[in-house]
Design a protein around this motif. Structure first.
Motif, PDB file in Angstrom:
ATOM      1  N   PHE A 170     -17.673  -9.416   5.896  1.00  0.00           N
ATOM      2  CA  PHE A 170     -19.118  -8.777   5.675  1.00  0.00           C
ATOM      3  C   PHE A 170     -18.685  -7.507   5.004  1.00  0.00           C
ATOM      4  CE2 PHE A 170     -17.567  -7.768  10.288  1.00  0.00           C
ATOM      5  CZ  PHE A 170     -17.624  -6.494  10.067  1.00  0.00           C
ATOM      6  N   ALA A 171     -19.809  -6.826   4.154  1.00  0.00           N
ATOM      7  CA  ALA A 171     -19.388  -5.702   3.554  1.00  0.00           C
ATOM      8  C   ALA A 171     -17.891  -5.769   2.794  1.00  0.00           C
ATOM      9  CB  ALA A 171     -19.793  -4.564   4.142  1.00  0.00           C
ATOM     10  N   ASP A 172     -17.302  -4.641   2.978  1.00  0.00           N
ATOM     11  CA  ASP A 172     -16.092  -4.630   2.438  1.00  0.00           C
ATOM     12  C   ASP A 172     -14.771  -5.089   3.535  1.00  0.00           C
ATOM     13  OD1 ASP A 172     -16.211  -2.346   3.781  1.00  0.00           O
ATOM     14  OD2 ASP A 172     -15.373  -1.108   2.318  1.00  0.00           O
ATOM     15  N   CYS A 173     -15.397  -5.700   4.459  1.00  0.00           N
ATOM     16  CA  CYS A 173     -14.479  -5.754   5.840  1.00  0.00           C
ATOM     17  C   CYS A 173     -14.173  -7.340   6.178  1.00  0.00           C
ATOM     18  CB  CYS A 173     -15.135  -5.421   7.329  1.00  0.00           C
ATOM     19  SG  CYS A 173     -15.779  -3.679   6.995  1.00  0.00           S
ATOM     20  N   ARG A 174     -12.811  -7.601   6.467  1.00  0.00           N
ATOM     21  CA  ARG A 174     -12.962  -9.053   6.958  1.00  0.00           C
ATOM     22  C   ARG A 174     -12.264  -9.012   8.297  1.00  0.00           C
ATOM     23  NH1 ARG A 174      -8.594 -13.122   4.256  1.00  0.00           N
ATOM     24  NH2 ARG A 174      -7.273 -11.254   4.488  1.00  0.00           N
ATOM     25  N   VAL A 175     -12.664  -9.795   9.268  1.00  0.00           N
ATOM     26  CA  VAL A 175     -12.193  -9.755  10.577  1.00  0.00           C
ATOM     27  C   VAL A 175     -11.319 -11.058  10.708  1.00  0.00           C
ATOM     28  CG1 VAL A 175     -13.097  -9.922  12.967  1.00  0.00           C
ATOM     29  CG2 VAL A 175     -14.252  -8.757  11.336  1.00  0.00           C
ATOM     30  N   LEU A 176     -10.151 -10.855  11.163  1.00  0.00           N
ATOM     31  CA  LEU A 176      -8.945 -11.653  11.446  1.00  0.00           C
ATOM     32  C   LEU A 176      -8.888 -11.820  13.015  1.00  0.00           C
ATOM     33  CD1 LEU A 176      -6.329 -10.442   8.703  1.00  0.00           C
ATOM     34  CD2 LEU A 176      -8.441 -12.051   8.511  1.00  0.00           C
ATOM     35  N   ARG A 177      -8.065 -12.922  13.402  1.00  0.00           N
ATOM     36  CA  ARG A 177      -7.441 -12.935  14.940  1.00  0.00           C
ATOM     37  C   ARG A 177      -6.011 -12.932  14.695  1.00  0.00           C
ATOM     38  NH1 ARG A 177      -9.427 -17.778  18.114  1.00  0.00           N
ATOM     39  NH2 ARG A 177      -8.701 -19.219  16.326  1.00  0.00           N
ATOM     40  N   TYR A 178      -5.332 -12.567  15.775  1.00  0.00           N
ATOM     41  CA  TYR A 178      -3.814 -12.567  15.799  1.00  0.00           C
ATOM     42  C   TYR A 178      -3.348 -13.432  16.921  1.00  0.00           C
ATOM     43  CZ  TYR A 178      -4.164  -8.564  19.263  1.00  0.00           C
ATOM     44  OH  TYR A 178      -4.515  -7.777  20.024  1.00  0.00           O
ATOM     45  N   ARG A 179      -2.351 -14.087  17.043  1.00  0.00           N
ATOM     46  CA  ARG A 179      -1.999 -14.886  18.340  1.00  0.00           C
ATOM     47  C   ARG A 179      -0.803 -13.857  18.945  1.00  0.00           C
ATOM     48  NH1 ARG A 179       1.449 -18.180  17.385  1.00  0.00           N
ATOM     49  NH2 ARG A 179       1.164 -19.598  19.128  1.00  0.00           N
ATOM     50  N   VAL A 180      -0.557 -14.394  20.123  1.00  0.00           N
ATOM     51  CA  VAL A 180       0.390 -13.580  21.060  1.00  0.00           C
ATOM     52  C   VAL A 180       1.421 -14.599  21.426  1.00  0.00           C
ATOM     53  CG1 VAL A 180       0.684 -12.089  22.746  1.00  0.00           C
ATOM     54  CG2 VAL A 180      -1.541 -12.286  21.789  1.00  0.00           C
ATOM     55  N   PRO A 181       2.370 -15.056  20.363  1.00  0.00           N
ATOM     56  CA  PRO A 181       3.094 -16.076  20.610  1.00  0.00           C
ATOM     57  C   PRO A 181       4.244 -15.320  21.545  1.00  0.00           C
ATOM     58  CG  PRO A 181       3.496 -15.233  18.419  1.00  0.00           C
ATOM     59  CD  PRO A 181       2.379 -14.458  18.855  1.00  0.00           C
ATOM     60  N   GLY A 182       4.539 -16.103  22.605  1.00  0.00           N
ATOM     61  CA  GLY A 182       5.523 -15.601  23.799  1.00  0.00           C
ATOM     62  C   GLY A 182       4.913 -15.374  24.781  1.00  0.00           C
ATOM     63  N   PHE A 183       3.819 -15.152  25.015  1.00  0.00           N
ATOM     64  CA  PHE A 183       3.011 -14.512  26.264  1.00  0.00           C
ATOM     65  C   PHE A 183       3.204 -15.461  27.240  1.00  0.00           C
ATOM     66  CE2 PHE A 183      -0.478 -14.047  29.184  1.00  0.00           C
ATOM     67  CZ  PHE A 183      -0.170 -12.887  29.263  1.00  0.00           C
ATOM     68  N   ASP A 184       3.247 -16.870  27.141  1.00  0.00           N
ATOM     69  CA  ASP A 184       3.380 -17.905  28.237  1.00  0.00           C
ATOM     70  C   ASP A 184       4.459 -17.868  28.818  1.00  0.00           C
ATOM     71  OD1 ASP A 184       0.580 -18.310  28.050  1.00  0.00           O
ATOM     72  OD2 ASP A 184       0.898 -19.876  26.491  1.00  0.00           O
ATOM     73  N   SER A 185       5.695 -17.364  28.253  1.00  0.00           N
ATOM     74  CA  SER A 185       7.115 -17.348  28.710  1.00  0.00           C
ATOM     75  C   SER A 185       7.362 -16.251  29.530  1.00  0.00           C
ATOM     76  CB  SER A 185       8.012 -17.495  27.768  1.00  0.00           C
ATOM     77  OG  SER A 185       7.448 -18.241  26.581  1.00  0.00           O
TER      78      SER A 185
END
Ligand code: ZN
Length: 672
Positions: free
Chosen positions: A30-45
């Motif tokens: 929206f507007a000049d912004c883009r919203v992303l996600r990030y993963r947390v690899p390794g958390f389960d270990s």
């Protein structure tokens, strides 16, 4: 996902890769912004204790959200709550264009943590009218309006529309202007009733210039003049922002119990002491303990840290980052760094310019688990703290790069249409999708861990000999070292990559960037100015020209669009080696004229027509320039009143996360 090869694969690793790639990185724009996600690899270990620690620190990271809104502008919380009330209770038509614009405005307020743009710090204007806002308010839950004590709804409406719609009122959050009073003319909530000269005078009288270990004056307070007296209102327990700080302390105390070791326990306890006292000497003690804690797997930042939001660079905005070490990526940099001497000995530069003893640098790579305050939603990709000069000098600093965030950027770019627009063909697109991520990280590792540290000056040559051409040439040297070695079988021997396709992916994207796509960051008609960009153009253009006779790199047009293609990777590697030898010679001998000629011939000028074409193609992709991230959520699994596990989930709804944060982590009054 659009970029997934849908062909079924029986290979286990391939399946796992697909699973990872099916994650949607882009949430919305929206507007000049883009919203992303990030993963947390390794958390389960991680162990249960480590997961708990991350969970508690993450809760602490979210509890300071209101502080930042209030620091940015003292009416931000009122405005946010008013808009959120409309969002949650407006009974009218929500399908109109005006309502859509209202939603965009609300999302921008969340994204910037206030009504001023997070980057430019200018107040942004809504895409709807004042009357429309009044209509929205009238048809929402009036009982939930964030009124001041004894305030009438009418005077509230007058006030709130003034904050939002008057373009001249508090129009810039941080004014950086040498001619103006930057304190009076900045809209942030760091100062009240004082002028710039009063602030400067105030600290002149309290500072002791001879002190070699000074506290960070003003770091954690608002400076305010009341009844003619100037005072610091300290952000601490029982001070300003106490209701939020109380919650932060609550979660930190839980974290202490599950700390990984004594040292980490001391770090967290000293931070609690600092929040309780507001004492800046305690903060320095905490910083020293924090910088010395290098053995813990989990690490975090939580506090008043960065001073960019204050035009006088004294007062810090509140932020938090919770993270743990990325063992796999750190192992990669350790292997590279351990073999630094082999790389030095085998590099294609003249023996006289090589170091007989070289030490590689190990870059610490981390995985972010939670972002808060000024690191949310826009986040750094690297961290280098603490900021106090004397602490850095005497105790060092921690410098890390955040791989899961850069990975999210990288993956998001794969679905942006960018690659389809600028890559030469589908073979290249496949190559980048498969190997681009590792290739980019490995390039950075080689550049940072080996490139800059390699080579030596001949006796008597000054390190300043190349003057203004030093930076682009130094970056070129480090890039060329990385490019030369990423294609070396040694990378396979060391177990860092399993095939040279990784190198090919890097070669293609490097050349494409250097010759074409980095131009999107430059205004039409201007030259290349930035050192890294000069270096990339220099390297790419030089190799294009030198390999022209053998068509090593091909530049061609298709439907009036320009593309580049690497035809011969082996020969390109030889060219990288030749240029590395020359740039190293220039540096080692301090050959200013040759360095100047190289940069001026290849690194600066831009073909106007090509530039214009690239900008037009880029604009058509409609990519937002600013990226922010929504956080993963940690959910404790409780059995018989005890935490049995912590699960990580990845929400993909920005509005939901924002409303949740406002409901769960909002502790401050409307007006502080
Ligand atoms: Zn560099």
């Amino acid at each position: 996902m659009a970029w997934l090869n849908s062909a079924c694969s029986s290979n286990k690793n391939e399946d796992m890769r697909n699973e990872v790639e099916e994650f949607d990185y882009v949430v919305e724009q929206f507007a000049d912004c883009r919203v992303l996600r990030y993963r947390v690899p390794g958390f389960d270990s991680l162990s249960l204790q480590q997961k708990e620690l991350i969970y508690y620190l993450s809760e602490a990271a979210l509890c300071g959200r209101d502080i930042l809104f209030d620091q940015h502008y003292k009416h931000n919380l009122t405005i946010r709550r008013c808009l959120e009330n409309v969002y949650q209770s407006y009974s009218g038509d929500t399908s109109t264009e005006e309502y859509k614009n209202f939603l965009i405005y609300l999302k921008r307020v969340w994204f910037s943590n206030g009504i001023h743009h997070h980057y430019s710090t200018e107040k942004f204007m809504p895409g709807f009218s004042k009357d429309y806002l009044l209509l929205l308010i009238d048809h929402s839950d009036l009982k939930k309006l964030p009124l001041l004590k004894n305030e009438s709804i009418d005077s509230f409406k007058l006030r709130i529309t003034e904050y939002i719609f008057n373009p001249e009122l508090d129009k810039k959050r941080v004014l950086q202007d040498a001619d103006a009073d930057v304190v009076k003319n900045s809209a942030n909530n760091f100062y009240e009733g004082v002028s710039q000269s009063e602030v400067e005078q105030f600290y002149k009288t309290v500072k002791n210039e001879a002190d070699t270990s000074p506290i960070s004056y003003g770091l954690n307070s608002k400076l305010i003049k009341e009844n003619g007296v100037i005072n610091e209102k300290v952000w601490k327990l029982n001070g300003m922002y106490s209701p939020a700080i109380e919650k932060i302390i609550f979660w930190l105390k839980k974290a202490v119990v599950v700390a990984e070791n004594e040292q980490q326990k001391n770090v967290i306890e000293s931070l609690i002491k600092y929040y309780e006292s507001g004492d800046l000497e305690t903060f320095d003690k905490y910083s020293i303990l924090w910088v010395q804690d290098v053995n813990s797997h989990i690490d975090f930042i939580n506090g008043f840290i960065e001073v960019y939001g204050d035009p006088l660079a004294m007062r810090a905005t509140w932020e938090s980052v919770v993270n743990f070490k990325n063992i796999e990526a750190t192992r990669r940099t350790e292997i590279i760094s351990k073999n630094a001497q082999w790389f030095e000995d085998h590099s294609p530069v003249d023996t006289r310019f090589k170091k007989t003893e070289v030490k590689g640098v190990t870059a610490k790579v981390i995985t972010v688990a939670q972002l808060g305050g000024d690191c949310y939603p826009t986040t750094p990709i690297g961290i280098n703290l603490p900021n106090s000069d004397w602490v850095r000098k005497n105790y060092g600093s921690k410098s890390v790069s955040i791989q899961n965030i850069t990975e999210a950027y990288e993956k998001a770019s794969l679905s942006s249409g960018f690659l389809e627009e600028f890559a030469a063909d589908s073979i290249e697109i496949d190559l980048i999708r498969k190997h681009g991520g590792l290739a980019g990280n490995l390039h950075t590792d080689l550049h940072e861990c080996l490139g800059h540290g390699s080579g030596q000056l001949l006796p008597g040559v000054s390190s300043h000999a190349l003057k203004s051409f030093h930076s682009p040439l130094e970056e070129a040297r480090a890039d060329l070292f990385a490019l030369y070695y990423i294609m070396d079988n040694k990378m396979i021997d060391l177990g860092i990559i399993d095939k040279l396709d990784v190198a090919k992916a890097e070669y293609t994207s490097y050349i494409r960037n250097g010759l074409l796509t980095q131009l999107v960051r430059i205004e039409l008609g201007k030259n290349v100015e930035q050192a890294h960009m000069r270096n990339r153009q220099l390297v790419s253009k030089w190799c294009y020209e030198k390999g022209k006779a053998e068509n090593v790199i091909e530049v061609f047009k298709r439907e009036n669009k320009t593309f580049v293609k690497v035809n011969d990777f082996e020969k390109l590697r030889i060219l990288f080696g030749q240029l590395l030898a020359e740039v190293q010679r220039i540096k080692s001998e301090g050959d200013y004229n040759a360095g100047k000629a190289l940069v001026e011939k290849y690194g600066i000028e831009i073909d106007y027509d090509l530039h214009s074409e690239i900008l037009t193609r880029y604009k058509a992709l409609n990519l937002a320039p600013y990226n922010g991230f929504i956080n993963p959520e940690f959910v404790p699994v409780i059995e018989n009143g005890k935490i049995k596990d912590i699960q990580v989930i990845y929400p993909n709804d920005y509005i939901k996360q924002m409303i949740k944060y406002s409901e769960k982590y909002s502790f401050l009054p409307n007006y502080n």
